[in-house]
Design an enzyme around this catalytic site. Structure first.
Site, short mmCIF file in Angstrom:
data_model
loop_
_atom_site.label_atom_id
_atom_site.label_comp_id
_atom_site.label_asym_id
_atom_site.label_seq_id
_atom_site.Cartn_x
_atom_site.Cartn_y
_atom_site.Cartn_z
N ASP A 11 0.90 -1.20 -0.15
CA ASP A 11 0.17 0.02 0.01
C ASP A 11 1.00 1.32 0.05
O ASP A 11 2.05 1.10 0.14
CB ASP A 11 -0.93 -0.09 1.22
CG ASP A 11 -1.84 1.26 1.22
OD1 ASP A 11 -2.39 1.62 0.24
OD2 ASP A 11 -2.05 1.74 2.61
N SER A 12 0.24 2.26 -0.24
CA SER A 12 1.20 3.66 -0.22
C SER A 12 1.46 4.12 1.25
O SER A 12 2.43 4.76 1.47
CB SER A 12 0.28 4.77 -0.65
OG SER A 12 -1.09 4.78 0.22
N CYS A 74 -4.08 -1.45 -1.97
CA CYS A 74 -4.38 -0.17 -2.23
C CYS A 74 -5.10 0.05 -3.43
O CYS A 74 -5.08 -0.25 -4.65
CB CYS A 74 -3.02 0.70 -2.68
SG CYS A 74 -3.11 2.21 -3.03
N THR A 76 -5.98 3.09 -4.80
CA THR A 76 -5.64 4.14 -6.00
C THR A 76 -4.83 3.40 -6.78
O THR A 76 -4.93 3.43 -8.13
CB THR A 76 -4.68 5.16 -5.07
OG1 THR A 76 -5.37 5.62 -4.05
CG2 THR A 76 -4.27 6.13 -6.27
N GLU A 154 -2.91 8.58 8.78
CA GLU A 154 -1.45 8.50 8.81
C GLU A 154 -0.97 9.31 10.40
O GLU A 154 0.11 8.82 10.74
CB GLU A 154 -0.79 9.06 7.65
CG GLU A 154 -1.00 8.15 6.35
CD GLU A 154 -0.29 6.60 6.34
OE1 GLU A 154 0.85 6.64 6.98
OE2 GLU A 154 -0.44 5.66 5.86
N CYS A 186 -10.64 2.74 -0.25
CA CYS A 186 -9.56 3.15 0.33
C CYS A 186 -9.19 2.47 1.48
O CYS A 186 -9.88 2.39 2.46
CB CYS A 186 -9.24 4.68 0.60
SG CYS A 186 -7.70 5.22 1.29
N HIS A 188 -7.14 2.79 3.81
CA HIS A 188 -7.01 3.56 5.35
C HIS A 188 -8.38 3.73 5.77
O HIS A 188 -8.47 3.87 7.19
CB HIS A 188 -6.56 5.01 4.92
CG HIS A 188 -5.15 5.04 4.70
ND1 HIS A 188 -4.49 4.30 3.57
CD2 HIS A 188 -4.17 5.36 5.37
CE1 HIS A 188 -2.93 4.67 3.52
NE2 HIS A 188 -2.91 5.38 4.60
N1 DGL Z 1 -4.65 3.22 0.97
C1 DGL Z 1 -4.57 3.75 -0.08
C2 DGL Z 1 -5.86 3.66 -0.91
O1 DGL Z 1 -6.23 2.26 -0.56
C3 DGL Z 1 -4.43 5.12 0.01
C4 DGL Z 1 -3.81 5.86 -1.10
C5 DGL Z 1 -3.11 7.29 -0.77
O2 DGL Z 1 -2.11 7.27 -0.41
O3 DGL Z 1 -3.76 8.52 -0.96
O4 DGL Z 1 -6.13 4.17 -1.96
#
Ligand code: DGL
Length: 267
Positions: A11-12, A74, A76, A154, A186, A188
């Site tokens: 993930d990011s 992720c 995105t 975060e 997302c 998060h």
């Molecule tokens: N957890 C990422 C997602 O599912 C977050 C993306 C981001 O870093 O903006 O899209």
């Protein structure tokens, strides 16, 4: 002693740990190698070209770690770069969050689905397109970008009053539209579930982690997992942030080895 089945997850940032939370009890006996690109989070406001470059680096890194399955935790990356991930890992099964999440949402909805996610995910329109394509009956869909949610998570502001105010601002149009099922587009966002439930009290929520495990069970191309509790190795591209411990505790992820790594640039 034989090596454990190794699952790569990325993930990011730390959001993909909400997928790991669902994966660990299912993948007993396996080793889960999680990479969070915390040096460059958030991805959601970046251009598709940039997200594709980051996705390529993460995938090539994980392929070098001899993984047997790759989970793109992720949304995105799943929305704008999954073709890059598959091209960089041609010999490994790749599971992204889109198809499993849409399937689960269509099982739950009574006809009106909301999707929240980053600007990149919502801007891609991919969730709404798949929902309309796969629904056996006509449905209504509403997409809502929530760009402030990832930085709040975060930072560990998962139940801060400011987070609730922002959630009210983002979700009020979905409540007015009569959304009965909300895709947390997302990884998060499940960390914000107590706040989201408060704001949209009558809604069913769909999380990527739950959807992915349901999908893995259906596919049956993973081994029959049994054995000791799955091991989690957490690798981050920056030093762990102040909220990491709190997030791990919240997700009940204990005995986690944390390591900082440096991704190579591939040309
Ligand atoms: N957890 C990422 C997602 O599912 C977050 C993306 C981001 O870093 O903006 O899209």
């Amino acid at each position: 002693m034989s090596r454990r089945y190794r699952i790569g997850v990325f993930d990011s940032g730390v959001g993909g740990l909400t997928v790991v939370q669902h994966l660990l009890p299912y993948a007993a006996g396996a080793e889960v190698l999680y990479v969070g690109d915390t040096a460059r989070v958030p991805y959601g406001g970046r251009s598709p070209e940039t997200v594709r470059r980051y996705a390529r680096e993460l995938t090539l890194y994980l392929v070098e770690q001899d993984i047997e399955l790759l989970i793109v935790a992720c949304n995105t990356v799943s929305a704008v770069a999954v073709d890059v991930v598959r091209a960089c890992a041609p010999d490994i099964p790749v599971i992204d969050v889109l198809e499993p999440t849409v399937e689960l949402a269509l099982q739950r909805t009574a006809g009106c689905v909301g999707v929240i996610g980053t600007r990149a995910t919502i801007g891609s329109g991919v969730y709404e397109e798949l929902l309309h394509r796969w629904s056996p009956v006509p449905i209504r869909t509403y997409g809502q970008p929530c760009p402030l949610f990832v930085p709040l998570v975060e930072e560990g502001w998962v139940d801060h009053p400011v987070t609730e105010q922002i959630a009210e601002h983002y979700l009020a149009p979905l409540r007015t539209a009569g959304v009965d099922t909300l895709i947390l587009g997302c990884t998060h966002y499940p960390l914000l579930l107590p706040v989201l439930r408060h704001v949209l009290s009558r809604c069913c929520f769909v999380e990527s982690g739950e959807a992915i495990v349901q999908h893995l069970k259906k596919l049956g191309h993973t081994p029959a997992f049994n054995g000791p509790t799955a091991q989690l190795h957490l690798q981050l591209t920056d030093t762990p942030g102040p909220a990491l411990e709190h997030i791990l505790q919240r997700l009940r992820l204990t005995s986690v080895q944390v390591q900082q790594i440096c991704l190579r640039e591939y040309v």
